[in-house]
Design a protein around this motif. Sequence first.
Motif, PDB file in Angstrom:
ATOM      1  N   ASN A  11      40.858  36.168  44.636  1.00 19.52           N
ATOM      2  CA  ASN A  11      41.908  35.212  45.007  1.00 19.52           C
ATOM      3  C   ASN A  11      42.212  34.228  43.892  1.00 19.52           C
ATOM      4  OD1 ASN A  11      42.048  36.379  47.569  1.00 19.52           O
ATOM      5  ND2 ASN A  11      40.496  34.986  48.377  1.00 19.52           N
ATOM      6  N   MET A  12      41.954  34.629  42.666  1.00 17.17           N
ATOM      7  CA  MET A  12      42.227  33.786  41.508  1.00 17.17           C
ATOM      8  C   MET A  12      42.244  34.666  40.264  1.00 17.17           C
ATOM      9  SD  MET A  12      38.500  31.907  41.123  1.00 17.17           S
ATOM     10  CE  MET A  12      38.810  31.135  39.564  1.00 17.17           C
ATOM     11  N   PRO A  13      42.950  34.251  39.225  1.00 15.73           N
ATOM     12  CA  PRO A  13      42.961  35.061  37.999  1.00 15.73           C
ATOM     13  C   PRO A  13      41.632  34.944  37.251  1.00 15.73           C
ATOM     14  CG  PRO A  13      44.225  33.051  37.689  1.00 15.73           C
ATOM     15  CD  PRO A  13      43.813  33.072  39.136  1.00 15.73           C
ATOM     16  N   SER A  14      41.278  35.996  36.518  1.00 14.29           N
ATOM     17  CA  SER A  14      40.060  35.922  35.711  1.00 14.29           C
ATOM     18  C   SER A  14      40.308  34.961  34.557  1.00 14.29           C
ATOM     19  CB  SER A  14      39.668  37.297  35.189  1.00 14.29           C
ATOM     20  OG  SER A  14      40.664  37.788  34.331  1.00 14.29           O
ATOM     21  N   SER A  15      39.220  34.398  34.062  1.00 20.68           N
ATOM     22  CA  SER A  15      39.327  33.382  33.017  1.00 20.68           C
ATOM     23  C   SER A  15      38.269  33.633  31.950  1.00 20.68           C
ATOM     24  CB  SER A  15      39.127  32.001  33.639  1.00 20.68           C
ATOM     25  OG  SER A  15      38.819  31.049  32.664  1.00 20.68           O
ATOM     26  N   PRO A  16      38.683  33.849  30.709  1.00 18.64           N
ATOM     27  CA  PRO A  16      37.699  34.051  29.643  1.00 18.64           C
ATOM     28  C   PRO A  16      36.768  32.846  29.465  1.00 18.64           C
ATOM     29  CG  PRO A  16      39.883  34.724  28.901  1.00 18.64           C
ATOM     30  CD  PRO A  16      40.060  34.060  30.230  1.00 18.64           C
ATOM     31  N   SER A  17      37.272  31.630  29.655  1.00 17.50           N
ATOM     32  CA  SER A  17      36.401  30.459  29.488  1.00 17.50           C
ATOM     33  C   SER A  17      35.362  30.379  30.614  1.00 17.50           C
ATOM     34  CB  SER A  17      37.214  29.166  29.414  1.00 17.50           C
ATOM     35  OG  SER A  17      37.846  28.899  30.654  1.00 17.50           O
ATOM     36  N   LEU A  18      35.758  30.726  31.862  1.00 18.97           N
ATOM     37  CA  LEU A  18      34.782  30.756  32.959  1.00 18.97           C
ATOM     38  C   LEU A  18      33.759  31.865  32.740  1.00 18.97           C
ATOM     39  CD1 LEU A  18      36.854  30.116  36.209  1.00 18.97           C
ATOM     40  CD2 LEU A  18      35.184  28.627  35.138  1.00 18.97           C
ATOM     41  N   GLU A  19      34.232  33.018  32.274  1.00 25.22           N
ATOM     42  CA  GLU A  19      33.298  34.118  31.995  1.00 25.22           C
ATOM     43  C   GLU A  19      32.278  33.705  30.946  1.00 25.22           C
ATOM     44  OE1 GLU A  19      34.551  38.142  31.385  1.00 25.22           O
ATOM     45  OE2 GLU A  19      36.230  37.908  32.791  1.00 25.22           O
ATOM     46  N   ALA A  20      32.722  32.994  29.921  1.00 24.75           N
ATOM     47  CA  ALA A  20      31.800  32.526  28.873  1.00 24.75           C
ATOM     48  C   ALA A  20      30.782  31.552  29.456  1.00 24.75           C
ATOM     49  CB  ALA A  20      32.582  31.871  27.736  1.00 24.75           C
ATOM     50  N   GLU A  21      31.224  30.650  30.342  1.00 26.60           N
ATOM     51  CA  GLU A  21      30.294  29.704  30.975  1.00 26.60           C
ATOM     52  C   GLU A  21      29.299  30.430  31.869  1.00 26.60           C
ATOM     53  OE1 GLU A  21      32.061  26.193  32.747  1.00 26.60           O
ATOM     54  OE2 GLU A  21      33.710  26.302  31.295  1.00 26.60           O
TER      55      GLU A  21
END
Length: 191
Positions: A11-21
């Motif tokens: 229910n939200m777009p993927s995020s490279p910055s969240l993946e890195a965290e």
Amino acid sequence: MDRPLEIAFHNMPSSPSLEAEIRQAVDKLEKRYTHLIGCRVSVEALHQQHQTGNIHEVHITLSVPGRDLAVSREPQRAKERYANPDVRTSMRDAFKAAERQLEAFKGKLREDTTKPGAEAVAGQVTLIEPGQDHGFILTNTGTQLYFHRDSVTDGRFEDLHEGDRVHYVEEQGSAGPTATKVRTVSPKPVA
């Protein structure tokens, strides 16, 4: 992390910055418990409320030898505790809970392996390398456990041979599970 890591967003777009965290947080968990086999992290947007902030739920499943540890975390009373709850708030809370659960699991392992009456199980010597001071025992689950000559409690290490039946106690060593308190199984007398 050298182990498998799965990251999913719902229910939200993927995020490279969240993946890195997330990768950094999992690396931190792996430093606390080096026997982590794998990890799955799922981040889900529960509500789309632009004025009061979105609530996110984070699910973490940590795979450790023999079991999975699951953490599911929506910030408890997030709107009361945080001025602007966001996905990073939920992630931070979830990873703190995962860290506590992992520490509790490690504590239970230590408690189980230090009990004086730890249960011995049967196995079979599968390998003793000539000139070395260690060998391997085949467990009843089909895995091999390392044991050191100092772990042999009755008899002499030199008298052990491949195929010998033994009893041992499995303990968590610095490099993974090991066999300790190894003792030979006496053959049953023929009546």
